[in-house]
Design a protein around this motif. Sequence first.
Motif, PDB file in Angstrom:
ATOM      1  N   TYR A   1      32.490  39.461  37.589  1.00  0.00           N
ATOM      2  CA  TYR A   1      31.053  39.208  37.680  1.00  0.00           C
ATOM      3  C   TYR A   1      30.753  37.712  37.715  1.00  0.00           C
ATOM      4  CZ  TYR A   1      30.230  44.134  36.480  1.00  0.00           C
ATOM      5  OH  TYR A   1      30.193  45.500  36.469  1.00  0.00           O
TER       6      TYR A   1
ATOM      7  N   ASN B   1      31.615  36.238  41.052  1.00  0.00           N
ATOM      8  CA  ASN B   1      30.688  36.727  42.068  1.00  0.00           C
ATOM      9  C   ASN B   1      29.338  36.037  41.966  1.00  0.00           C
ATOM     10  OD1 ASN B   1      28.862  38.524  43.580  1.00  0.00           O
ATOM     11  ND2 ASN B   1      30.650  39.846  43.730  1.00  0.00           N
TER      12      ASN B   1
ATOM     13  N   LYS C   1      27.476  44.997  38.870  1.00  0.00           N
ATOM     14  CA  LYS C   1      27.709  43.717  39.548  1.00  0.00           C
ATOM     15  C   LYS C   1      26.493  43.319  40.369  1.00  0.00           C
ATOM     16  CE  LYS C   1      29.061  43.427  43.535  1.00  0.00           C
ATOM     17  NZ  LYS C   1      29.687  43.582  44.873  1.00  0.00           N
TER      18      LYS C   1
ATOM     19  N   PHE D   1      23.694  42.156  38.131  1.00  0.00           N
ATOM     20  CA  PHE D   1      23.954  40.804  37.640  1.00  0.00           C
ATOM     21  C   PHE D   1      23.597  39.766  38.699  1.00  0.00           C
ATOM     22  CE2 PHE D   1      25.942  42.507  33.972  1.00  0.00           C
ATOM     23  CZ  PHE D   1      26.149  41.458  33.085  1.00  0.00           C
TER      24      PHE D   1
END
Length: 418
Positions: free
Chosen positions: A121, A124, A364, A367
């Motif tokens: 995460y 990313n 993900k 987030f």
Amino acid sequence: MASLANAIQFSTQRSQFPCGNKSFGSPSGLVPCKIQSVSSSLGFSPESFSPVGISGKALKFSGWDHLLRRRGAVEFPVTKAAAADAGDHEIESVDGIAKPNPGFFEKHPALLTGFFFFTWYFLNVIFNILNKKVYNYFPYPYFVSVVHLLVGVVYCLISWTVGLPKRAPVNKELLGLLTPVAACHALGHVMSNVSFAAVAVSFTHTIKALEPFFNAAASQFILGQQIPLPLWLSLAPVVLGVSMASLTELSFNWLGFTSAMISNISFTYRSIYSKKAMTGMDSTNVYAYISIIALLFCLPPAILIEGPKLMQYGFQDAIAKVGLYKFLSDLFWIGMFYHLYNQVATNTLERVAPLTHAVGNVLKRVFVIGFSIIVFGNRISTQTGIGTAVAIAGVAIYSLIKANMEEEKRKAAKALTS
């Protein structure tokens, strides 16, 4: 240790006393280092005994029974501290064999998996934020897409050179299978970046939440796989939510919307061709080859579409705004974060069950959307916020249903083979 040696009160010559068919002094890896040092000071080798117990228990020297019986049974108390290795890691004795205690992450595997998720995460989010910041002063998504893949390819080539991992051989047949996958990967990647450059990051990810819908449609109408009704129904809130968000998105434009949709379709076909390209090659090598081929696909449009602008004023404007060092470092780091987050994502998802995989993918996206709104201060309407939440919830429901179906199939296949 000295008191233990004094309590024994005898000395021997190491090379003169046999133990079974072996003589003293030969190395043994079954006994901790500190026990070896104790035994050496006493004049015998670790190979002459087998530890029966460590932590405060007695050790009987089986190889010396014929000598010890003459003086009566002799036991040598060894403390737990004496059973520590050179790194101060305690050693357990299991079935007479000394074994190191499991490490912290071996005792708590959930923490290690959580660390992988956090890293995935984190990488990313950093990639998406840095990528968008680059587009704010260098709006050339075709060239930036080439940079993403180029940095990853260099990383893979260096990894192959040092043998981590070892390069898998490839032939014409494998290249024929991987080329369509790479072509779809290249198109989907470029279109995603075009959308990122045109609209807010949060909006692009909201549109990309439709990817399960395209996957289901392709599976049903192209691959001929029957999609259950509950799975189709779970996609309704995804479509509804994306529609609500699109109608009132402040950064909306047709270039960003259309590019994100083309990206969804491209990645759907990438999944289809990937199933046909299952070669038994490990995922790291497959991704490396796909990245190399995709880079070759991305170079021509970048040169033809953006090349003249870049040479005329694109590079000069970017350097004038942020300086040469920051410009080059930004390009390098977005490529590095792009490759690393994909690699860590693969490593993460290989550690978990399909259900956890599905939840992880949804979280993900949440987030990324949340952090992009905070970092860039994007203003969103109430309807856009509700639509985004509905779309993400729909993706979560779809992913959970699909993961449960896959788990049931796996259990049924296992039951048939057992």
